[in-house]
Design a protein around this motif. Structure first.
Motif, PDB file in Angstrom:
ATOM      1  N   SER A   6       0.801  -1.225   0.000  1.00 52.41           N
ATOM      2  CA  SER A   6       0.000   0.000   0.000  1.00 52.41           C
ATOM      3  C   SER A   6       0.825   1.263   0.000  1.00 52.41           C
ATOM      4  CB  SER A   6      -0.946  -0.014   1.216  1.00 52.41           C
ATOM      5  OG  SER A   6      -0.196  -0.077   2.413  1.00 52.41           O
ATOM      6  N   GLU A   7       2.041   1.247   0.580  1.00 53.54           N
ATOM      7  CA  GLU A   7       2.790   2.492   0.729  1.00 53.54           C
ATOM      8  C   GLU A   7       4.002   2.580  -0.172  1.00 53.54           C
ATOM      9  OE1 GLU A   7       1.765   3.244   5.447  1.00 53.54           O
ATOM     10  OE2 GLU A   7       3.801   2.898   4.799  1.00 53.54           O
ATOM     11  N   LYS A   8       4.134   1.677  -1.058  1.00 50.50           N
ATOM     12  CA  LYS A   8       5.395   1.609  -1.786  1.00 50.50           C
ATOM     13  C   LYS A   8       5.610   2.800  -2.720  1.00 50.50           C
ATOM     14  CE  LYS A   8       3.528  -1.262  -5.500  1.00 50.50           C
ATOM     15  NZ  LYS A   8       3.589  -2.598  -6.099  1.00 50.50           N
ATOM     16  N   LYS A   9       4.522   3.467  -3.162  1.00 51.18           N
ATOM     17  CA  LYS A   9       4.683   4.582  -4.088  1.00 51.18           C
ATOM     18  C   LYS A   9       4.992   5.884  -3.361  1.00 51.18           C
ATOM     19  CE  LYS A   9       3.962   1.948  -7.580  1.00 51.18           C
ATOM     20  NZ  LYS A   9       2.763   1.954  -8.408  1.00 51.18           N
ATOM     21  N   SER A  10       4.871   5.899  -2.046  1.00 51.26           N
ATOM     22  CA  SER A  10       5.134   7.128  -1.302  1.00 51.26           C
ATOM     23  C   SER A  10       6.600   7.177  -0.897  1.00 51.26           C
ATOM     24  CB  SER A  10       4.270   7.197  -0.034  1.00 51.26           C
ATOM     25  OG  SER A  10       2.906   7.212  -0.372  1.00 51.26           O
ATOM     26  N   PRO A  11       7.285   8.299  -1.178  1.00 50.15           N
ATOM     27  CA  PRO A  11       8.678   8.401  -0.760  1.00 50.15           C
ATOM     28  C   PRO A  11       8.799   8.299   0.764  1.00 50.15           C
ATOM     29  CG  PRO A  11       8.113  10.132  -2.325  1.00 50.15           C
ATOM     30  CD  PRO A  11       6.825   9.472  -1.921  1.00 50.15           C
ATOM     31  N   LEU A  12       9.975   7.851   1.208  1.00 53.83           N
ATOM     32  CA  LEU A  12      10.195   7.696   2.649  1.00 53.83           C
ATOM     33  C   LEU A  12      10.110   9.027   3.382  1.00 53.83           C
ATOM     34  CD1 LEU A  12      13.169   5.154   2.599  1.00 53.83           C
ATOM     35  CD2 LEU A  12      10.749   4.694   3.005  1.00 53.83           C
ATOM     36  N   ASP A  28      10.053  -3.958  -7.592  1.00 55.99           N
ATOM     37  CA  ASP A  28       9.070  -3.001  -8.113  1.00 55.99           C
ATOM     38  C   ASP A  28       9.837  -1.794  -8.658  1.00 55.99           C
ATOM     39  OD1 ASP A  28       7.063  -1.267  -8.668  1.00 55.99           O
ATOM     40  OD2 ASP A  28       6.375  -1.019  -6.597  1.00 55.99           O
ATOM     41  N   TRP A  29       9.857  -1.659  -9.975  1.00 53.91           N
ATOM     42  CA  TRP A  29      10.654  -0.587 -10.594  1.00 53.91           C
ATOM     43  C   TRP A  29      10.029   0.783 -10.390  1.00 53.91           C
ATOM     44  CZ3 TRP A  29      15.128  -2.514 -11.153  1.00 53.91           C
ATOM     45  CH2 TRP A  29      15.290  -3.853 -11.506  1.00 53.91           C
ATOM     46  N   ALA A  30       8.844   0.840  -9.809  1.00 56.42           N
ATOM     47  CA  ALA A  30       8.232   2.137  -9.497  1.00 56.42           C
ATOM     48  C   ALA A  30       8.725   2.682  -8.162  1.00 56.42           C
ATOM     49  CB  ALA A  30       6.711   2.008  -9.470  1.00 56.42           C
ATOM     50  N   ALA A  31       9.428   1.841  -7.391  1.00 59.41           N
ATOM     51  CA  ALA A  31       9.953   2.306  -6.100  1.00 59.41           C
ATOM     52  C   ALA A  31      11.031   3.356  -6.330  1.00 59.41           C
ATOM     53  CB  ALA A  31      10.503   1.130  -5.310  1.00 59.41           C
ATOM     54  N   GLU A  32      11.228   4.219  -5.338  1.00 62.84           N
ATOM     55  CA  GLU A  32      12.203   5.302  -5.485  1.00 62.84           C
ATOM     56  C   GLU A  32      13.628   4.765  -5.581  1.00 62.84           C
ATOM     57  OE1 GLU A  32      13.516   9.480  -3.273  1.00 62.84           O
ATOM     58  OE2 GLU A  32      12.119   8.109  -2.291  1.00 62.84           O
ATOM     59  N   ASP A  33      13.946   3.802  -4.757  1.00 65.60           N
ATOM     60  CA  ASP A  33      15.271   3.189  -4.772  1.00 65.60           C
ATOM     61  C   ASP A  33      15.169   1.819  -4.120  1.00 65.60           C
ATOM     62  OD1 ASP A  33      15.246   3.648  -1.960  1.00 65.60           O
ATOM     63  OD2 ASP A  33      16.178   5.614  -2.243  1.00 65.60           O
ATOM     64  N   VAL A  72      12.886  -2.404  -0.330  1.00 71.46           N
ATOM     65  CA  VAL A  72      13.060  -3.430   0.706  1.00 71.46           C
ATOM     66  C   VAL A  72      12.262  -3.069   1.955  1.00 71.46           C
ATOM     67  CG1 VAL A  72      14.723  -4.521   2.275  1.00 71.46           C
ATOM     68  CG2 VAL A  72      15.293  -4.223  -0.144  1.00 71.46           C
ATOM     69  N   GLU A  73      12.346  -1.819   2.366  1.00 68.03           N
ATOM     70  CA  GLU A  73      11.610  -1.406   3.557  1.00 68.03           C
ATOM     71  C   GLU A  73      10.099  -1.494   3.322  1.00 68.03           C
ATOM     72  OE1 GLU A  73      11.162   2.406   6.592  1.00 68.03           O
ATOM     73  OE2 GLU A  73      13.005   2.184   5.407  1.00 68.03           O
TER      74      GLU A  73
END
Length: 468
Positions: free
Chosen positions: A2-8, A82-87, A92-93
């Protein structure tokens, strides 16, 4: 997830970059190769958080267990990035948090992405640099094996690409090998400075939490801690040093390729490349081109570009971390990948060469490559070197004016015009094999001295080769 698209870092923002902007600054396409290293670092950090009492022991254990599961899934390929993740760190987190909820959110306690990135990069480099060193050992072993068969094979050594003095093929191949030994040492030196554990430096000033940095270092096998938190997250010297070592390695490969290209010409014809390591022409049916050597020579410029890009990126940055530093990995990884592939191709290419020993030996006649030996002969008879040099040069001039290709063919009476110290005993000393054997100093081309070099190179390979 659910939160993977939001930056840390999104919590401070009521608005933020749009999708294109986030994609622009995303690094996961590059840093994903550090996925396993990121998980390893997080496991060590979570273990420490539990042992230091910073988070409950049961939560620490749950985080470690799940991270180990993630590690296995990444390694097997069952967990897709997930290539949409920021890094990769966010990815991983995000996976951990999705699986563990609030317990997963505690993995970043006392940690910044600044020191996390520095840790991952050091872990990754520490893992891959030995693979490049293994490639160097393979090349040295290949060269020394060829050299061992040619300790008596004469050839001319060149300066300014003009015939200079007789040597042997083995001596020349050893001259290719020793720079590679130095390359190996430069990578070892770089590894020694990479071997510093930066986690616990935070964003730049550490943390007020009672982290046990030494425990993390021991868990990850680091020999020492970084000494200053500000420096630890600002530092990319290890990237510059490693890229410099790679560039020097590529310089050596490029120079050897240049010689291979020259030697394979009809004009030299010292070698014949295997058809497996040559290409033809789309228009000229007769062509057999040393394309692989040329590509390696060309890729050297690419690695230089990677190095200059790293230096340019770092030269104006204030301490500590700046987003510019995200660009370090693309250039460094490209330099590494390029060198690794070039080293492997070069080793196979050299192993396939057929050495034209007759042509190599014929290069020692004509061109007066034995002129220095005539001067040495006169020095041994007591003539000052400058006078001996002038006398030998006079003999060379005499041969050139008379159309005699080698001074060994000049009659004694005409030699004595230039020095009455010259006697019939000079002629055997002017034979190319005698010229080589006379150079009996350590490092010289005398076959016995070259065999010593080959033995030393073999010892170097055996000493540094990792056990299977």
């Amino acid at each position: 997830m659910s939160e993977k698209k939001s930056p840390l870092w999104h919590g401070r923002f009521s608005d933020g970059p749009d999708a294109d902007a986030l994609a622009f600054q995303s690094s996961i396409g590059i840093d994903s190769r550090m996925a396993l290293d990121d998980v390893r670092g997080s496991i060590a950090h979570a273990l420490m958080l539990g042992k230091a009492g910073i988070i409950p022991a049961d939560e620490s254990a749950a985080i470690v267990k799940e991270l180990r599961s993630i590690y296995g899934e990444l390694e097997s390929g069952s967990l897709k990035i997930d290539w949409a993740a920021e890094d990769i760190h966010s990815f991983v987190e995000g996976v951990l948090t999705e699986r563990l909820g609030d317990a997963g959110r505690k993995v970043h306690t006392g940690r910044s992405r600044n020191d996390q990135v520095a840790l991952d990069e050091r872990l990754y480099l520490r893992r891959i640099v030995p693979e490049l060193q293994t490639g160097i050992l393979s090349l040295v072993e290949t060269l020394s094996s060829i050299a061992s068969k040619h300790t008596e094979t004469l050839m001319t050594g060149y300066t300014h690409l003009q015939r200079a003095q007789p040597v042997t093929l083995a001596h020349h191949l050893c001259a290719w090998s020793w720079p590679l030994v130095r390359d190996y040492g430069r990578f070892s030196d770089a590894l020694a400075r990479i071997d510093r554990m930066p986690l616990g430096s935070g964003a730049l000033a550490g943390t007020g939490l009672p982290l046990d940095r030494r425990l993390v270092a021991d868990e990850l096998g680091f020999s020492a801690l970084t000494e200053n938190s500000l420096d630890a997250v600002s530092d990319r010297d290890y990237c510059l040093e490693l890229a410099s070592a790679i560039a020097i390695l590529m310089t050596h490969l490029s120079r050897y390729c240049e010689e291979i290209i020259i030697w394979s010409t009809e004009e030299f014809k010292f070698i014949e490349l295997s058809e497996k390591w040559s290409t033809g022409s789309s228009i000229m049916p007769q062509k057999k081109n040393p394309d692989f050597a040329e590509v390696i020579r060309g890729k050297t410029g690419r690695v230089y570009g990677d190095l200059i890009a790293l230096f340019t990126m770092m030269k104006g940055l204030p301490l500590s971390y700046n987003k510019d530093m995200q660009e370090d990995k693309e250039n460094l990884f490209d330099a590494y990948d390029t060198a690794f592939s070039c080293l492997r191709i070069f080793t196979h290419m050299v192993a396939s060469i057929r050495w034209n020993t007759e042509r190599l030996e014929s290069s020692c006649t004509g061109g007066h490559a034995n002129a220095t030996d005539l001067a040495d002969y006169l020095v041994r008879k007591g003539l000052p070197f400058r006078k001996a040099h002038a006398a030998a040069a006079g003999v060379v001039r005499e041969c050139i004016d008379s159309g005699i290709p080698d001074m060994i063919d000049l009659p004694l009476d005409r030699m004595k015009i230039h020095s009455d110290l010259i006697e019939p005993d000079v002629y055997p000393l002017l034979e190319p094999a005698s010229c080589v054997k006379a150079r009996d100093l350590p490092g010289g081309p005398n076959p016995d001295r070259v065999r010593e070099q080959i033995a030393a190179l073999n010892d170097f390979v055996i000493k540094n080769r990792l056990p299977l």
